[in-house]
Design a protein around this motif. Sequence first.
Motif, PDB file in Angstrom:
ATOM      1  N   LEU A 182       0.632  -1.163  -0.014  1.00 27.21           N
ATOM      2  CA  LEU A 182      -0.006  -0.028  -0.113  1.00 27.21           C
ATOM      3  C   LEU A 182       0.957   1.298  -0.071  1.00 27.21           C
ATOM      4  N   ARG A 183       2.037   1.099   0.916  1.00 24.26           N
ATOM      5  CA  ARG A 183       2.805   2.499   0.940  1.00 24.26           C
ATOM      6  C   ARG A 183       3.565   2.613  -0.476  1.00 24.26           C
ATOM      7  N   LEU A 184       3.928   1.744  -1.259  1.00 20.43           N
ATOM      8  CA  LEU A 184       4.675   1.847  -2.690  1.00 20.43           C
ATOM      9  C   LEU A 184       3.456   1.883  -3.714  1.00 20.43           C
ATOM     10  N   GLY A 185       2.456   2.062  -3.560  1.00 20.40           N
ATOM     11  CA  GLY A 185       1.266   2.076  -4.416  1.00 20.40           C
ATOM     12  C   GLY A 185       1.268   0.618  -5.445  1.00 20.40           C
ATOM     13  N   MET A 186       1.482  -0.363  -4.884  1.00 17.34           N
ATOM     14  CA  MET A 186       1.601  -1.671  -5.558  1.00 17.34           C
ATOM     15  C   MET A 186       0.310  -2.369  -5.483  1.00 17.34           C
ATOM     16  N   ARG A 187      -0.184  -2.956  -6.553  1.00 23.38           N
ATOM     17  CA  ARG A 187      -1.498  -3.705  -6.352  1.00 23.38           C
ATOM     18  C   ARG A 187      -1.172  -4.788  -5.211  1.00 23.38           C
ATOM     19  N   LEU A 188      -2.092  -5.235  -4.617  1.00 29.24           N
ATOM     20  CA  LEU A 188      -1.957  -6.313  -3.474  1.00 29.24           C
ATOM     21  C   LEU A 188      -1.834  -7.707  -4.186  1.00 29.24           C
ATOM     22  N   GLY A 189      -2.628  -7.863  -5.235  1.00 29.22           N
ATOM     23  CA  GLY A 189      -2.332  -9.214  -6.085  1.00 29.22           C
ATOM     24  C   GLY A 189      -2.611 -10.165  -5.123  1.00 29.22           C
ATOM     25  N   LEU A 190      -3.792 -10.227  -4.483  1.00 25.99           N
ATOM     26  CA  LEU A 190      -4.134 -11.460  -3.447  1.00 25.99           C
ATOM     27  C   LEU A 190      -5.312 -12.438  -3.983  1.00 25.99           C
ATOM     28  N   ASP A 191      -4.885 -13.463  -4.219  1.00 22.99           N
ATOM     29  CA  ASP A 191      -6.064 -14.479  -4.914  1.00 22.99           C
ATOM     30  C   ASP A 191      -7.317 -14.662  -4.054  1.00 22.99           C
ATOM     31  N   SER A 192      -7.082 -14.195  -2.680  1.00 20.99           N
ATOM     32  CA  SER A 192      -8.382 -14.521  -1.861  1.00 20.99           C
ATOM     33  C   SER A 192      -9.544 -13.397  -2.252  1.00 20.99           C
ATOM     34  N   THR A 193      -9.074 -12.363  -2.750  1.00 24.09           N
ATOM     35  CA  THR A 193     -10.023 -11.346  -3.115  1.00 24.09           C
ATOM     36  C   THR A 193     -10.626 -11.548  -4.461  1.00 24.09           C
ATOM     37  N   VAL A 194     -10.098 -12.359  -5.291  1.00 22.36           N
ATOM     38  CA  VAL A 194     -10.591 -13.060  -6.309  1.00 22.36           C
ATOM     39  C   VAL A 194     -11.506 -14.126  -6.069  1.00 22.36           C
ATOM     40  N   ALA A 195     -11.248 -14.917  -5.052  1.00 20.30           N
ATOM     41  CA  ALA A 195     -12.110 -15.845  -4.642  1.00 20.30           C
ATOM     42  C   ALA A 195     -13.357 -15.228  -4.099  1.00 20.30           C
ATOM     43  N   TYR A 203     -14.093 -20.659  -4.260  1.00 23.20           N
ATOM     44  CA  TYR A 203     -12.938 -20.804  -3.435  1.00 23.20           C
ATOM     45  C   TYR A 203     -12.192 -22.274  -3.696  1.00 23.20           C
ATOM     46  N   GLY A 204     -12.321 -22.668  -5.048  1.00 23.07           N
ATOM     47  CA  GLY A 204     -11.547 -23.613  -5.447  1.00 23.07           C
ATOM     48  C   GLY A 204     -10.255 -23.115  -6.152  1.00 23.07           C
ATOM     49  N   THR A 205     -10.154 -23.956  -7.210  1.00 21.04           N
ATOM     50  CA  THR A 205      -9.005 -23.579  -8.216  1.00 21.04           C
ATOM     51  C   THR A 205      -9.562 -22.290  -9.052  1.00 21.04           C
ATOM     52  N   LEU A 206      -9.052 -21.202  -9.052  1.00 18.09           N
ATOM     53  CA  LEU A 206      -9.528 -19.916  -9.776  1.00 18.09           C
ATOM     54  C   LEU A 206      -8.982 -20.232 -11.380  1.00 18.09           C
ATOM     55  N   THR A 207      -9.734 -19.810 -12.120  1.00 15.54           N
ATOM     56  CA  THR A 207      -9.607 -19.988 -13.549  1.00 15.54           C
ATOM     57  C   THR A 207      -8.906 -18.435 -14.158  1.00 15.54           C
ATOM     58  N   GLU A 208      -8.525 -18.780 -15.302  1.00 19.92           N
ATOM     59  CA  GLU A 208      -7.862 -17.391 -15.841  1.00 19.92           C
ATOM     60  C   GLU A 208      -8.957 -16.460 -15.754  1.00 19.92           C
ATOM     61  N   ARG A 209     -10.043 -16.768 -16.402  1.00 21.93           N
ATOM     62  CA  ARG A 209     -11.444 -15.864 -16.281  1.00 21.93           C
ATOM     63  C   ARG A 209     -11.562 -15.258 -15.169  1.00 21.93           C
ATOM     64  N   ASP A 210     -11.539 -16.008 -13.835  1.00 20.42           N
ATOM     65  CA  ASP A 210     -11.625 -15.585 -12.480  1.00 20.42           C
ATOM     66  C   ASP A 210     -10.683 -14.510 -12.369  1.00 20.42           C
ATOM     67  N   LEU A 211      -9.251 -14.827 -12.610  1.00 23.92           N
ATOM     68  CA  LEU A 211      -8.417 -13.939 -12.343  1.00 23.92           C
ATOM     69  C   LEU A 211      -8.379 -12.533 -12.994  1.00 23.92           C
ATOM     70  N   GLN A 212      -9.284 -12.387 -14.141  1.00 26.54           N
ATOM     71  CA  GLN A 212      -9.375 -11.273 -14.917  1.00 26.54           C
ATOM     72  C   GLN A 212     -10.619 -10.399 -14.531  1.00 26.54           C
ATOM     73  N   SER A 213     -11.290 -10.894 -13.318  1.00 31.09           N
ATOM     74  CA  SER A 213     -12.666 -10.213 -13.104  1.00 31.09           C
ATOM     75  C   SER A 213     -12.376  -8.929 -12.773  1.00 31.09           C
ATOM     76  N   ARG A 214     -13.456  -8.108 -13.129  1.00 28.19           N
ATOM     77  CA  ARG A 214     -13.327  -6.537 -13.218  1.00 28.19           C
ATOM     78  C   ARG A 214     -13.876  -5.966 -11.712  1.00 28.19           C
ATOM     79  N   SER A 215     -14.418  -7.134 -10.930  1.00 23.66           N
ATOM     80  CA  SER A 215     -14.833  -6.628  -9.742  1.00 23.66           C
ATOM     81  C   SER A 215     -13.860  -5.859  -9.023  1.00 23.66           C
ATOM     82  N   PRO A 216     -14.629  -4.739  -8.312  1.00 24.34           N
ATOM     83  CA  PRO A 216     -13.831  -4.016  -7.590  1.00 24.34           C
ATOM     84  C   PRO A 216     -13.079  -4.722  -6.305  1.00 24.34           C
ATOM     85  N   TYR A 217     -13.496  -5.952  -6.105  1.00 29.01           N
ATOM     86  CA  TYR A 217     -12.809  -6.775  -4.877  1.00 29.01           C
ATOM     87  C   TYR A 217     -11.489  -7.390  -5.527  1.00 29.01           C
TER      88      TYR A 217
END
Length: 360
Positions: A244-257, A263-277
């Motif tokens: 957060l301090r460096l302005g980097m994305r957190l990049g956490l799979d838990s937020t994609v889930a 909450y299983g194996t994330l797909t490529e489509r999941d990883l590209q979700s435009r959800s604000p989460y």
Amino acid sequence: MLATRVFALRRALALAGVVAVIAVVWFAVSLFQPFGGGEGHGRVVVRIPAGAGVSQIGSLLVRRGVVSSSFFFALRVGLAGDRSRLRAGYFVLHRGMGYGAALTLLLTEPGLPPSVALTIIPGRSRRQAQAQLHAAGVRGNYLRATLRSPLLDPAAYGAPAHVPTLEGFLWPDTYELRKPVKVSALVADQLERFRQEFAKVNFSYASAHGLTPYDVLKIASLVSEEAMLPGDLPRAAAVIYNRLRLGMRLGLDSTVAYATGNYGTLTERDLQSRSPYNTLVHHGLPPTPIDSPDMAAIQAAAHPAHTDALYFIDRVCGNGALRFTASYQQFLSWSRAWDRALALAALNHGSAEFCSGGRP
């Protein structure tokens, strides 16, 4: 003729006497039940209402199959002189009891209402808790009941004026709830526990870094999902602070889930979700917490470790332990090792035998 009449009268009186004796015997047997009416069988939980009279209690016992007659029950209570000792409350009785046996139990200390223990697991979202409650046979819509409540104002903790749900404020713990379980009672208990426990946390460190208690709650929900071992919680929180301090994305799979509900194996489509989460594509913290963190995760989020780490990843065969580094190249090397471990686990049909039973 007179003698005949006298004889008939004597016979009638004798017969009446016999009937009277039979009636008295029947009455006594029915009342005192010397040949039966013991402890009964089965188990019946009976609630005696406050202010209930003896006849009302007797009728209630008859309806529940505890005794056979409300009249004789009331009479036994009267003969025993125990009317004033009958109390309201919950009692465990039995079917087919004798009046005396039932009265004995009713004169004991009333018990607590029948209840069930429900455990809300830390790190579970509202959606996951709803599924858990449904599987446990709890009726009611937990998702709807946790949209908002007059019992807690998220804005008091630094949340926006109109947060969509009470996600994060629902304290995870084991709750003893009266049967039949009401979702509203569970939510009320969770919110009350949250107020009590969250008030114990010192937010001075987070405040010095421009974070509100609500931000700490978000970070706690993230580390609750990302770290399994208690010792890793403060270090995972430090990575989030540093990013957060460096302005980097957190990049956490838990937020994609959380964003996708997968909450299983994330797909490529999941990883590209435009959800604000989805913190893989959006900067900053998610709009709300993503689960219900416990005190260990909250304390870690309020007091992160002192480290310059920016990355973490599961340790191969580490049984849930994480590896931390400030080097992106090191992170990539560990990521390749992790991918190789997963591939080997797949060849072993998911058994991960190379870890001697451990998690890859």
